[in-house]
Design a protein around this motif. Structure first.
Motif, PDB file in Angstrom:
ATOM      1  N   GLY A 112       0.787  -1.222   0.000  1.00 44.51           N
ATOM      2  CA  GLY A 112       0.000   0.000   0.000  1.00 44.51           C
ATOM      3  C   GLY A 112       0.816   1.268   0.000  1.00 44.51           C
ATOM      4  N   THR A 113       2.120   1.162   0.160  1.00 44.54           N
ATOM      5  CA  THR A 113       2.964   2.362   0.149  1.00 44.54           C
ATOM      6  C   THR A 113       3.702   2.530  -1.174  1.00 44.54           C
ATOM      7  OG1 THR A 113       4.833   1.157   1.128  1.00 44.54           O
ATOM      8  CG2 THR A 113       3.300   2.232   2.648  1.00 44.54           C
ATOM      9  N   GLU A 114       3.556   1.569  -2.084  1.00 41.96           N
ATOM     10  CA  GLU A 114       4.217   1.720  -3.382  1.00 41.96           C
ATOM     11  C   GLU A 114       3.517   2.824  -4.179  1.00 41.96           C
ATOM     12  OE1 GLU A 114       0.950  -1.278  -3.793  1.00 41.96           O
ATOM     13  OE2 GLU A 114       2.595  -0.927  -2.383  1.00 41.96           O
ATOM     14  N   LYS A 115       4.281   3.549  -4.946  1.00 44.27           N
ATOM     15  CA  LYS A 115       3.710   4.660  -5.704  1.00 44.27           C
ATOM     16  C   LYS A 115       4.617   5.009  -6.875  1.00 44.27           C
ATOM     17  CE  LYS A 115       3.859   7.224  -2.075  1.00 44.27           C
ATOM     18  NZ  LYS A 115       3.713   8.344  -1.121  1.00 44.27           N
ATOM     19  N   ALA A 116       4.035   5.677  -7.864  1.00 41.19           N
ATOM     20  CA  ALA A 116       4.799   6.143  -9.023  1.00 41.19           C
ATOM     21  C   ALA A 116       4.322   7.534  -9.381  1.00 41.19           C
ATOM     22  CB  ALA A 116       4.625   5.198 -10.210  1.00 41.19           C
ATOM     23  N   LYS A 117       5.253   8.453  -9.580  1.00 40.09           N
ATOM     24  CA  LYS A 117       4.916   9.831  -9.931  1.00 40.09           C
ATOM     25  C   LYS A 117       5.686  10.243 -11.172  1.00 40.09           C
ATOM     26  CE  LYS A 117       3.822  11.150  -5.199  1.00 40.09           C
ATOM     27  NZ  LYS A 117       4.009  12.130  -4.105  1.00 40.09           N
ATOM     28  N   TYR A 118       5.076  11.102 -11.955  1.00 42.66           N
ATOM     29  CA  TYR A 118       5.669  11.512 -13.239  1.00 42.66           C
ATOM     30  C   TYR A 118       5.996  13.001 -13.211  1.00 42.66           C
ATOM     31  CZ  TYR A 118       6.398  11.921 -18.278  1.00 42.66           C
ATOM     32  OH  TYR A 118       6.948  12.139 -19.518  1.00 42.66           O
ATOM     33  N   ASN A 119       7.220  13.328 -13.606  1.00 38.65           N
ATOM     34  CA  ASN A 119       7.662  14.704 -13.705  1.00 38.65           C
ATOM     35  C   ASN A 119       7.564  15.116 -15.166  1.00 38.65           C
ATOM     36  OD1 ASN A 119       9.113  17.123 -13.899  1.00 38.65           O
ATOM     37  ND2 ASN A 119      10.485  16.542 -12.231  1.00 38.65           N
ATOM     38  N   GLY A 147      10.410  14.491 -17.881  1.00 43.82           N
ATOM     39  CA  GLY A 147      10.018  13.256 -18.541  1.00 43.82           C
ATOM     40  C   GLY A 147      10.447  12.027 -17.768  1.00 43.82           C
ATOM     41  N   GLU A 148      10.421  12.089 -16.431  1.00 48.08           N
ATOM     42  CA  GLU A 148      10.902  10.990 -15.607  1.00 48.08           C
ATOM     43  C   GLU A 148       9.803  10.487 -14.677  1.00 48.08           C
ATOM     44  OE1 GLU A 148      15.619  12.233 -15.169  1.00 48.08           O
ATOM     45  OE2 GLU A 148      14.202  12.645 -13.532  1.00 48.08           O
ATOM     46  N   PHE A 149       9.752   9.163 -14.501  1.00 51.16           N
ATOM     47  CA  PHE A 149       8.921   8.536 -13.484  1.00 51.16           C
ATOM     48  C   PHE A 149       9.774   8.313 -12.238  1.00 51.16           C
ATOM     49  CE2 PHE A 149       6.232   7.386 -17.056  1.00 51.16           C
ATOM     50  CZ  PHE A 149       4.956   7.493 -16.516  1.00 51.16           C
ATOM     51  N   HIS A 150       9.189   8.595 -11.084  1.00 49.91           N
ATOM     52  CA  HIS A 150       9.829   8.309  -9.803  1.00 49.91           C
ATOM     53  C   HIS A 150       8.972   7.263  -9.102  1.00 49.91           C
ATOM     54  CE1 HIS A 150      12.590  11.541 -10.458  1.00 49.91           C
ATOM     55  NE2 HIS A 150      11.630  12.449 -10.501  1.00 49.91           N
ATOM     56  N   THR A 173       7.639  16.794  -8.527  1.00 50.89           N
ATOM     57  CA  THR A 173       8.882  17.054  -9.243  1.00 50.89           C
ATOM     58  C   THR A 173      10.111  16.749  -8.398  1.00 50.89           C
ATOM     59  OG1 THR A 173       8.874  19.366  -8.517  1.00 50.89           O
ATOM     60  CG2 THR A 173       7.797  18.856 -10.599  1.00 50.89           C
ATOM     61  N   SER A 174       9.902  16.241  -7.181  1.00 49.97           N
ATOM     62  CA  SER A 174      11.056  15.977  -6.318  1.00 49.97           C
ATOM     63  C   SER A 174      11.694  14.649  -6.683  1.00 49.97           C
ATOM     64  CB  SER A 174      10.613  15.951  -4.853  1.00 49.97           C
ATOM     65  OG  SER A 174       9.686  14.911  -4.648  1.00 49.97           O
ATOM     66  N   ALA A 175      13.018  14.598  -6.602  1.00 49.87           N
ATOM     67  CA  ALA A 175      13.752  13.370  -6.899  1.00 49.87           C
ATOM     68  C   ALA A 175      13.672  12.438  -5.708  1.00 49.87           C
ATOM     69  CB  ALA A 175      15.211  13.701  -7.208  1.00 49.87           C
TER      70      ALA A 175
END
Length: 621
Positions: A70-77, A81-84, A410-412
């Protein structure tokens, strides 16, 4: 997370990616510009993470397990053009080898088989081979035959493309021997044991086939170099590489080192050492990193020792104190402390006022900066607000559970707060080279000999790095080949001493700079590389790989040796490299054991200087 349901395109691209970690998570940054966010699929299954968005596909296999909690996540900048992607760990421990990208991209049924005590077949399959006589000890493949890699069964819930892909490289003559040597759990246990690097071994028995003697990584190639050497004379220093036995290669190598040594050249560099000062003062990246780590370690040890000494002294003083003297000293200390506190209060008031003034200024600047950032985000949101071609709003982030409002899109990803190993980080070019390597399992039947071959190549590239101050030239391929007995004479070694003295002889006989002091600095650089571990070793091998691929004729060494070494070293246990360094660190090259009588040669120059001095005195007298 969501599972991938669409079939993968046969022309999937591997995106650029990087990884970091902390105690609880692995953070993956994936660069996928110009993609539709609505088409992203990613999945966590055991120790495998898969990511797919046309035209990119990424599968990473870790040594340790991941989990969907439940803590996994993916964010897009959008800007970069990067997924975190944040991947939770099952065990909150440090994941090793996250910078070994080729290892992460390869499938690891070997590890799974070791855990389940099941033997597996190697990934390289010979589809056709030439018919050899019954007396031939090692079968060889036809030069026109096709070799393919057999992909392993997937352990994930998604469907993968299982079509065999062509295997890169040149002709293989020992793959059937690999097939007969199944890998089991006992072999893996041996990896974690320290090897005895001082055991002397005889040269391997000559393996002769109709195409000639074998050479290359794990001695699995033959019938390649003689043909190429007709087209490119000087590729190796052997006249007929394929028909020269290992014993004859050793004999010819030793003869070349002694016969081509120039006394005049050595004396010239010995007499004009001032011209080499820029090479003596140059510090390669690996030596700089190793020195920094050693200094930090010494500082920590010193502080620890100092703290223990202070505690011991305090205990000793406490035991021998007189109660009356102690009361008087206590009263004096209290009075002095009260006076210090009064002065400290005045000073603290002034400091507090100044600090409050600075905080007010910082708060004003922060508010102004926040307003500017907010205005910029509003403008960007207005630009992104348009719907895509399907009429769906552009999705800025994909989160598997509730949105984490405290984390900016947008944070790394954060970096580990306490790195387990201090090493020279990989560059973007090195990561790119790792992704280009063959993603197959590379095994060695003789780990000792393969590590000694690696040492030989590391010595050569360390010399060239210092001699060119990191600015490699068109002569670098020749220099590295000439300094490496592996590349110039296809020689193999049985001890560390053999490698070091062979390299030392060649370093004083072939390159532009032939100086004993320079040689000692290079050997220290080599020890720094192995001190840092396989990350630094891989960086050296990738540098050789990069240099050779730009050469019109020596690119073949990448196919024969270096590419497989780059893949193999990533899977070598850290304890093996450490045990190898423990022995290497005790080794040194002495003038007295060199084939060349360097002390006598240097004495010649001193005698000439004395003669010149006597002649001058006679002239003036």
């Amino acid at each position: 997370s969501s599972s991938s349901s669409s079939s993968l395109s046969p022309t999937m691209l591997t995106p650029e990616f990087s990884l970091s970690q902390d105690g609880d998570y692995v953070y993956v940054t994936i660069r996928t510009p110009y993609v539709k966010i609505s088409e992203v699929d990613w999945v966590i299954a055991g120790n495998v993470f898969q990511f797919h968005v046309k035209p990119y596909f990424l599968r990473l296999t870790f040594k340790n397990e991941l989990i969907e909690d439940g803590t996994e996540k993916a964010k897009y900048n959008v800007e970069t053009g990067e997924f975190h992607v944040t991947l939770p760990k099952v065990e909150k421990i440090h994941f090793e080898d996250l910078d070994m990208q080729t290892l992460l991209l390869s499938r690891r049924e070997r590890d799974e088989a070791v855990k389940s005590k099941v033997s597996i077949a190697p990934k390289v399959e010979v589809l056709s081979s030439t018919t050899t006589s019954s007396t031939s000890t090692t079968p060889t493949t036809n030069a026109n035959s096709t070799t393919t890699t057999t992909p392993p069964a997937s352990s994930t819930s998604t469907t993968h493309n299982k079509t065999a892909t062509p295997c890169e490289g040149v002709e293989v003559n020992k793959q059937e021997q690999h097939q007969s040597q199944s890998y089991n759990a006992e072999d893996e246990e041996e990896d974690d044991e320290e090897l005895d690097w001082e055991v002397h071994q005889d040269l391997p028995q000559a393996t002769f086939s109709p195409k000639g003697f074998s050479y290359g990584f794990d001695n699995k190639y033959s019938g390649v170099l003689t043909k190429l050497q007709r087209e490119f004379p000087g590729l190796t220093m052997l006249d007929d590489p394929d028909n020269t036995s290992p014993a004859d290669r050793r004999t010819q190598r030793v003869y070349s080192e002694t016969s081509l040594f120039s006394v005049d050249h050595y004396l010239a560099d010995f007499a004009d050492e001032e011209q080499l000062e820029h090479l003596f003062s140059y510090v390669p990246r690996w030596t700089e990193c190793a020195d920094a780590f050693q200094q930090k370690k010494m500082k920590m040890d010193s502080e620890s020792t100092k703290g223990e000494t202070v505690n011991e002294d305090a205990a000793i003083v406490g035991e021998g104190e007189n109660p009356e003297d102690k009361a008087v000293e206590k009263e004096v200390v209290v009075n002095e402390k009260e006076e210090e506190e009064e002065g400290a209060d005045v000073k603290a008031t002034l400091v507090e006022g100044k600090k409050k003034e600075e905080e007010e200024k910082e708060e004003i600047n922060r508010v102004e900066k926040a307003v500017l950032v907010e205005e910029k985000e509003v403008e960007e949101e207005a630009k992104r607000g348009a719907v895509d071609e399907e009429g769906l709003a552009l999705e800025v982030e994909k989160v598997s559970t509730e949105t984490d409002a405290t984390t900016s899109t947008t944070s790394a990803p954060p970096t580990p707060s306490n790195s387990a190993v201090i090493s020279s980080p990989f560059t973007d070019d090195e990561f790119k080279l790792m992704r280009e390597l063959r993603r197959v399992e590379v095994l060695s039947t003789d780990k000792r000999q393969t590590l000694l071959t690696t040492l030989d190549l590391v010595c050569a590239v360390c010399y060239e790095t210092r001699a060119t101050e990191g600015e490699y030239s068109v002569e670098s391929p020749w220099t590295i080949s000439a300094l490496s007995s592996t590349l110039s004479f296809l020689d193999v070694f049985s001890t560390i001493d053999e490698v070091l003295y062979s390299f030392s002889h060649r370093a004083l006989a072939f390159p532009l700079y032939r100086n004993w002091k320079l040689l000692q600095l290079v050997l220290n650089d080599v020890k720094s590389v192995f001190y840092l571990g396989k990350t630094a070793i891989l960086q050296c091998l990738l540098k050789v790989y990069s240099i050779m691929r730009q050469c019109d004729m020596r690119y073949v060494f990448n196919d024969l040796y270096i590419r497989d070494l780059c893949v193999w070293i990533q899977s070598v246990p850290a304890v093996t490299v450490q045990s190898f360094f423990n022995v290497l660190s005790t080794k040194s090259v002495e003038k007295g054991r060199m084939v060349f009588n360097l002390n006598a040669i240097e004495a010649l120059l001193q005698d000439d200087d004395d003669d010149d001095t006597n002649e001058d005195e006679d002239t003036f007298s």
